[in-house]
Design an enzyme around this catalytic site. Structure first.
Site, PDB file in Angstrom:
ATOM      1  N   TYR A  56       8.336 -10.038  -9.808  1.00 49.02           N
ATOM      2  CA  TYR A  56       9.371  -9.190 -10.398  1.00 49.02           C
ATOM      3  C   TYR A  56      10.486 -10.086 -10.930  1.00 49.02           C
ATOM      4  O   TYR A  56      11.232 -10.697 -10.156  1.00 49.02           O
ATOM      5  CB  TYR A  56       9.964  -8.234  -9.361  1.00 49.02           C
ATOM      6  CG  TYR A  56       9.027  -7.161  -8.845  1.00 49.02           C
ATOM      7  CD1 TYR A  56       7.820  -6.883  -9.464  1.00 49.02           C
ATOM      8  CD2 TYR A  56       9.375  -6.411  -7.724  1.00 49.02           C
ATOM      9  CE1 TYR A  56       6.980  -5.893  -8.984  1.00 49.02           C
ATOM     10  CE2 TYR A  56       8.545  -5.421  -7.232  1.00 49.02           C
ATOM     11  CZ  TYR A  56       7.347  -5.164  -7.863  1.00 49.02           C
ATOM     12  OH  TYR A  56       6.523  -4.178  -7.370  1.00 49.02           O
ATOM     13  N   LEU A 209       9.059   9.391  -8.253  1.00 52.83           N
ATOM     14  CA  LEU A 209       9.717  10.099  -9.358  1.00 52.83           C
ATOM     15  C   LEU A 209       9.079   9.724 -10.692  1.00 52.83           C
ATOM     16  O   LEU A 209       9.647   9.986 -11.751  1.00 52.83           O
ATOM     17  CB  LEU A 209      11.219   9.789  -9.382  1.00 52.83           C
ATOM     18  CG  LEU A 209      12.006  10.277  -8.158  1.00 52.83           C
ATOM     19  CD1 LEU A 209      13.475   9.904  -8.276  1.00 52.83           C
ATOM     20  CD2 LEU A 209      11.857  11.787  -7.972  1.00 52.83           C
ATOM     21  N   ARG A 211       8.673   6.913 -12.287  1.00 52.52           N
ATOM     22  CA  ARG A 211       9.503   6.030 -13.109  1.00 52.52           C
ATOM     23  C   ARG A 211      10.628   6.789 -13.822  1.00 52.52           C
ATOM     24  O   ARG A 211      10.992   6.496 -14.948  1.00 52.52           O
ATOM     25  CB  ARG A 211       8.642   5.275 -14.117  1.00 52.52           C
ATOM     26  CG  ARG A 211       7.602   4.405 -13.426  1.00 52.52           C
ATOM     27  CD  ARG A 211       6.474   3.966 -14.345  1.00 52.52           C
ATOM     28  NE  ARG A 211       5.531   3.177 -13.571  1.00 52.52           N
ATOM     29  CZ  ARG A 211       4.562   3.680 -12.822  1.00 52.52           C
ATOM     30  NH1 ARG A 211       4.407   4.996 -12.747  1.00 52.52           N
ATOM     31  NH2 ARG A 211       3.749   2.909 -12.137  1.00 52.52           N
ATOM     32  N   GLY A 212      11.149   7.791 -13.124  1.00 56.95           N
ATOM     33  CA  GLY A 212      12.256   8.581 -13.656  1.00 56.95           C
ATOM     34  C   GLY A 212      11.827   9.804 -14.433  1.00 56.95           C
ATOM     35  O   GLY A 212      12.657  10.665 -14.749  1.00 56.95           O
ATOM     36  N   SER A 215      12.565  12.869 -12.453  1.00 53.58           N
ATOM     37  CA  SER A 215      13.830  12.775 -11.715  1.00 53.58           C
ATOM     38  C   SER A 215      14.804  13.882 -12.080  1.00 53.58           C
ATOM     39  O   SER A 215      15.774  14.124 -11.369  1.00 53.58           O
ATOM     40  CB  SER A 215      14.503  11.428 -12.000  1.00 53.58           C
ATOM     41  OG  SER A 215      14.920  11.364 -13.357  1.00 53.58           O
TER      42      SER A 215
END
Length: 332
Positions: A56, A209, A211-212, A215
């Protein structure tokens, strides 16, 4: 903060974990100071599980977590459990070139992670994706040697299928499987989840979620930068996005009736799927973290679960969860 156990051989962890990837890569710019403050806020709230990967941001995320842990109060630092994924190969341009699960590589990756994190052991260690050229027994066996030497506490898996899970578990005790699981990513329910439950292996659920996407904050007109993974994700494209956001609106009606946010009801649904599942929330800011933690106070009755299933039934999402090239690295 409620706690759960990562399988029969894993550690006791907080009911929610913090996925730190977005603080370093793949979802646009992140503020370093806010990221550290968010990690501190999570620890203060009782979150114990911090998830990262050595790839990452090419090590940036591990360095960031190490910085946050060093600056945290001793009691909070000691409660933190760090889960690390390894094996993804990168190049200086940021490209991806496969996975390396050879025993020598496993130990090499671990040595660098220990240094970047500033710790003397990694709590849960796992290869991010199975190396197709190396039997899982060899990769897991190498991690088991690190356990024997005290550099790793528990062995995990990531994004593998039922057969691989069984082979790995026959090699060494496996604490948990990290895999995507959400209202719109339910593929594990057919074979993988029954297998982990049979073997006493926990689930660390990422992408709760999506990746949003679910959300409640993502909009159809949102502009995504070139470095944002979602700009290439099939679920965020054109008609797929419009279809998926319609699912979110159906979910929003249920959330409003409960007096909670869309994100909270989506996380609460994952929490309700079993005590052996620990959702990872990818909050990069303290306000999003606070919202996610509110899911712990949401109780879903049978009628709520029925309504959620009707609003977002299995298989309702449009588009795969990864582009085709990345789907090829996943087992089912």
């Amino acid at each position: 903060m409620r706690t759960r156990t990562l399988g029969t051989t894993g550690p006791r962890v907080s009911a929610l974990g913090l996925g730190c990837m977005g603080m370093s890569a793949l979802y646009g710019e992140a503020d370093r100071a806010e990221s550290v403050a968010t990690i501190h806020a999570a620890l203060e709230a009782g979150v114990t599980l911090l998830d990262t990967g050595d790839f990452y941001g090419m090590g940036h995320n591990e360095i960031l977590i190490g910085e946050a842990l060093r600056a945290a109060p001793a009691a909070r630092r000691e409660q933190a459990l760090v889960s690390v994924k390894f094996g993804a190969l990168r190049d200086p341009d940021g490209g991806w070139s496969g996975y390396d699960g050879r025993p020598a590589a496993v130990k090499n990756f671990a040595a660098y992670s220990l240094q970047r994190l500033g710790v003397d052991h990694i709590d849960v260690y796992r290869i991010a994706r199975l190396d197709p050229d190396v039997p899982v027994e060899e990769t897991v066996g190498a991690i088991a040697e690190l356990v024997e030497k005290g550099y790793v506490r528990h062995i995990g898996l990531s994004e593998v299928g039922a057969d691989t899970i069984r082979r790995a578990a026959a090699t060494a005790p496996i604490s948990d499987l990290q895999i995507e699981y959400s209202l719109i990513s339910r593929g594990i329910e057919d074979e993988i989840l029954p297998t982990t439950r049979e073997l006493g292996i926990g689930i660390t659920a990422y992408g709760v979620l999506s990746r949003g996407l679910i959300s409640g904050h993502f909009t159809a007109d949102r502009q995504l930068g070139a470095g944002d993974f979602r700009a290439m994700s099939p679920r965020f494209q054109g008609d797929n996005l419009r279809h998926n956001l319609n699912l979110v609106e159906a979910l929003r009606k249920i959330a409003e009736q409960k007096g909670v946010s869309v994100a909270q009801i989506a996380i609460a649904w994952v929490l309700a799927r079993g005590e052996d599942i620990v959702p990872l929330v990818g909050a990069r800011r303290r306000d999003r973290l606070s919202e996610a933690l509110g899911a712990l106070d949401v109780t879903l009755e049978a009628a709520d679960l029925t309504a959620i299933e009707e609003a977002v039934p299995p298989g309702a999402a449009a588009g795969d969860r990864y582009p085709a090239a990345q789907m090829a690295h996943l087992e089912s």
